[in-house]
Scaffold this motif. Structure first.
Motif, PDB file in Angstrom:
ATOM      1  N   PHE A 281     -79.360 -49.910  24.428  1.00  0.00           N
ATOM      2  CA  PHE A 281     -80.361 -49.539  25.429  1.00  0.00           C
ATOM      3  C   PHE A 281     -81.768 -49.629  24.837  1.00  0.00           C
ATOM      4  CE2 PHE A 281     -82.827 -46.476  28.015  1.00  0.00           C
ATOM      5  CZ  PHE A 281     -82.669 -47.084  29.244  1.00  0.00           C
TER       6      PHE A 281
ATOM      7  N   MET B 199     -77.359 -46.102  38.443  1.00  0.00           N
ATOM      8  CA  MET B 199     -76.914 -46.444  37.090  1.00  0.00           C
ATOM      9  C   MET B 199     -77.567 -45.530  36.052  1.00  0.00           C
ATOM     10  SD  MET B 199     -74.955 -48.455  35.337  1.00  0.00           S
ATOM     11  CE  MET B 199     -74.736 -49.003  33.648  1.00  0.00           C
ATOM     12  N   LEU B 200     -78.888 -45.294  36.191  1.00  0.00           N
ATOM     13  CA  LEU B 200     -79.607 -44.426  35.272  1.00  0.00           C
ATOM     14  C   LEU B 200     -79.774 -43.051  35.891  1.00  0.00           C
ATOM     15  CD1 LEU B 200     -82.462 -46.859  34.133  1.00  0.00           C
ATOM     16  CD2 LEU B 200     -80.287 -46.392  32.973  1.00  0.00           C
TER      17      LEU B 200
ATOM     18  N   LEU C  37     -71.463 -52.567  22.016  1.00  0.00           N
ATOM     19  CA  LEU C  37     -72.343 -51.474  22.410  1.00  0.00           C
ATOM     20  C   LEU C  37     -72.162 -50.242  21.533  1.00  0.00           C
ATOM     21  CD1 LEU C  37     -72.128 -51.747  26.305  1.00  0.00           C
ATOM     22  CD2 LEU C  37     -73.697 -52.887  24.728  1.00  0.00           C
TER      23      LEU C  37
ATOM     24  N   GLU D  94     -72.396 -53.052  38.272  1.00  0.00           N
ATOM     25  CA  GLU D  94     -73.072 -52.093  37.395  1.00  0.00           C
ATOM     26  C   GLU D  94     -74.392 -52.655  36.867  1.00  0.00           C
ATOM     27  OE1 GLU D  94     -70.646 -50.629  34.225  1.00  0.00           O
ATOM     28  OE2 GLU D  94     -68.945 -50.195  35.547  1.00  0.00           O
TER      29      GLU D  94
ATOM     30  N   LEU E 203     -78.293 -51.349  37.435  1.00  0.00           N
ATOM     31  CA  LEU E 203     -79.204 -51.058  36.327  1.00  0.00           C
ATOM     32  C   LEU E 203     -80.520 -51.798  36.493  1.00  0.00           C
ATOM     33  CD1 LEU E 203     -79.938 -50.027  33.465  1.00  0.00           C
ATOM     34  CD2 LEU E 203     -78.728 -52.024  32.547  1.00  0.00           C
TER      35      LEU E 203
ATOM     36  N   LEU F 218     -83.254 -40.088  32.336  1.00  0.00           N
ATOM     37  CA  LEU F 218     -83.455 -41.374  31.680  1.00  0.00           C
ATOM     38  C   LEU F 218     -84.482 -42.214  32.437  1.00  0.00           C
ATOM     39  CD1 LEU F 218     -82.453 -42.726  29.158  1.00  0.00           C
ATOM     40  CD2 LEU F 218     -80.611 -43.776  30.468  1.00  0.00           C
TER      41      LEU F 218
ATOM     42  N   MET G  80     -76.334 -50.996  27.411  1.00  0.00           N
ATOM     43  CA  MET G  80     -76.406 -49.543  27.319  1.00  0.00           C
ATOM     44  C   MET G  80     -75.939 -49.149  25.911  1.00  0.00           C
ATOM     45  SD  MET G  80     -77.731 -48.704  30.170  1.00  0.00           S
ATOM     46  CE  MET G  80     -77.498 -46.931  30.286  1.00  0.00           C
ATOM     47  N   GLY G  81     -75.534 -47.902  25.706  1.00  0.00           N
ATOM     48  CA  GLY G  81     -75.114 -47.477  24.374  1.00  0.00           C
ATOM     49  C   GLY G  81     -76.226 -47.718  23.367  1.00  0.00           C
TER      50      GLY G  81
ATOM     51  N   ILE H  10     -74.121 -55.530  29.727  1.00  0.00           N
ATOM     52  CA  ILE H  10     -74.919 -54.401  30.200  1.00  0.00           C
ATOM     53  C   ILE H  10     -75.428 -53.651  28.977  1.00  0.00           C
ATOM     54  CG2 ILE H  10     -74.938 -52.339  31.651  1.00  0.00           C
ATOM     55  CD1 ILE H  10     -72.435 -53.469  33.038  1.00  0.00           C
TER      56      ILE H  10
END
Length: 529
Positions: free
Chosen positions: A86, A1-2, A126, A35, A39, A6, A82-83, A80
């Motif tokens: 995060f 995922m990463l 996100l 997903e 993560l 990152l 992210m964006g 999730i």
């Protein structure tokens, strides 16, 4: 995922975790759950103080909790992160893991002292640059006070819940199941709503302050620059603003800030505040000015009254209150604000996935909004008052290449329609033929420019017909000792870099005014040296 880079960066942050934490996931068999699990497993692999477990005990799937082992401390994300979120995830990991917050100690103590049970739910997206501040504020509060719980919910992932609870903009916050507030919120703002006596206490503290040499009104780029330049002169400087960063907080991509090839509004706003805090500046946040009272005699004190009843005095004042989104001022707009009428396509666009929307305005911001929304919604109708679009040619070409966009020129929006709960259409008039047309849709994004925040100055400072503060080449207004800078003034081209330069110039002009009139002793001594 990463990806590898990152992971390396995150691993360095996670070295600050001092107490064991557990990531507890509630998942189903969907792709998003897979997903999320990937993560969380990646995160757990980066620190021996972090473990991962799947329990499927929460109704929202996918979702997960970050819990401090053996305690009631924890936060939850439904989605999730992210964006833009995060950063919220990283801060939650650190704070639940025992890393101390940089928030003011007195603010943290006020959170700890809150009594009662508080269950907050924040609907975010996100792609929203305003949402992380709200999510991070409520996450931190839930870490500090065990009576506070918070879950951040990705509205794009939980469309059914968004529909059922009639969430039409982000961030939208519910408290104990009831609507609490909408829009960007800081801990101070949350506390102001929960602690009803906080505003009065703030007013009393502010009114008790000694007079300033330079008082800056407004916390945007112009105000921040003015405060820094004034403080560097060694004079008593204060800054009072409704929100630090101002309109920059609502800006997405910034690619024309010289020497910085790319940044985003909230990041720049945070950097502005950090820079101001490097100096001896008295920062008074969440304060809106209501009245300016000129000095009664040359060299006397100027008074600025605030909406909470407080009053500040200063030998000179820099007005940098900026501007806000211009409204259409048509029937239905205010009634359906945040119920289908929106002003930030980046923030609220994901809530209209698969729906029909309109964009009002054919300048760069309107055309950019239509292009961005076309990738999310089923159809965009762009309505421009003029007989042609005013956006750059490159943007117009991109817009007209999109199959799900209809462009209407010479169109005047006359009404926003709704069913009492949310938007279901709008009416516009053909300015050439005179006919009225109804468009069935679920969202209206208004992008028609800015209005100066100067209403409170009418009858006091000379304003242009557009409501902008009239200034000369030195930033001087019609009142001695009062200067102005940024988007609220008649200076052309409303740009961040120009506002910063004008703010710096206004502060230098204010300093020059002080040393030529009633400069304080320490200033005179500094000049003599």
């Amino acid at each position: 995922m990463l990806d590898a880079d990152l992971k390396t960066q995150l691993q360095a942050y996670l070295e600050k975790v001092t107490q064991p934490i557990e990531l507890v996931a509630s998942l189903d068999d969907g792709e998003k759950s897979r997903e999320l699990e990937a993560l969380l497993q990646d995160v757990a692999s980066l620190s021996d103080k972090i473990s991962y477990a799947r329990r499927d005990d929460d109704a929202r799937k996918p979702s997960f909790a970050i819990n401090r082992v053996g305690t009631d401390v924890g936060v939850r994300f439904a989605g999730i992160p992210m964006g833009h979120e995060f950063t919220s995830l990283v801060l939650a990991l650190l704070q639940v893991g025992g890393h101390p917050s940089k928030a003011a100690p007195e603010l943290l103590e006020q959170v700890r002292d809150l009594e009662g049970e508080y269950v907050f739910e924040t609907f975010m997206s996100l792609s929203c640059q305003s949402c992380p501040d709200t999510v991070q504020a409520l996450n931190l509060m839930s870490v500090i006070n065990p009576n506070i719980r918070h879950v951040a919910i990705d509205g794009a992932l939980y469309q059914d819940e968004v529909e059922q609870r009639q969430v039409m903009s982000v961030p939208t916050v519910f408290l104990n199941g009831q609507p609490f507030d909408q829009g960007r919120m800081t801990i101070e703002q949350v506390l102001a709503k929960l602690d009803t006596g906080a505003s009065q206490r703030d007013a009393e503290k502010i009114s008790a302050k000694d007079a300033f040499d330079v008082l800056v009104v407004g916390g945007g780029p112009a105000g921040a620059a003015a405060a820094i330049y004034a403080a560097r002169k060694g004079i008593r400087t204060g800054i009072a603003g409704e929100r630090f960063g101002g309109q920059v907080l609502d800006t997405m991509a910034i690619e024309n800030f010289i020497s910085v090839t790319y940044t985003e509004g909230p990041k720049l706003a945070s950097a502005l505040e950090q820079h101001v805090r490097e100096y001896d500046v008295d920062i008074m946040n969440l304060q809106r000015a209501s009245k300016l009272i000129p000095a009664s005699e040359p060299g006397g004190l100027i008074e600025v009254q605030l909406e909470n009843g407080a009053s500040l005095k200063s030998r000179s004042v820099v007005l940098a209150t900026g501007a806000r989104w211009r409204q259409m001022n048509v029937p239905g707009e205010e009634q359906y604000r945040n119920k289908g009428v929106a002003y930030c396509p980046h923030c609220d666009g994901p809530l209209f996935k698969g729906k029909r929307v309109a964009v009002i305005g054919g300048g760069n911001s309107g055309v950019e909004a239509a292009i961005d929304l076309a990738g999310i919604v089923s159809h965009v109708t762009l309505i421009e008052f003029d007989n042609q679009l005013r956006a750059d040619d490159v943007l117009q070409r991109k817009l007209r290449s999109l199959a799900n966009v209809t462009v209407v020129t010479s169109g005047q929006t006359t009404e926003v329609l709704g069913d009492g709960q949310k938007v279901n259409g709008l009416v516009y008039k053909d300015r050439i033929g005179g006919d009225s047309h109804r468009v069935e849709l679920e969202g209206v994004f208004v992008q028609i420019g800015l209005l100066p925040n100067s209403e409170w100055l009418k009858g006091t400072v000379a304003l242009s017909p557009r409501g902008e503060i009239e200034v000369d080449a030195y930033g001087r207004t019609s009142i001695p000792g009062v200067f102005a800078a940024g988007d609220v003034t008649t200076v052309p081209y409303k740009q961040i870099v120009i506002a910063m330069g004008e703010g710096s110039k206004a502060a230098l002009s204010a300093f020059d005014h002080l040393i030529r009139t009633s400069a304080p002793a320490e200033t005179a001594a500094a000049v003599a040296a």
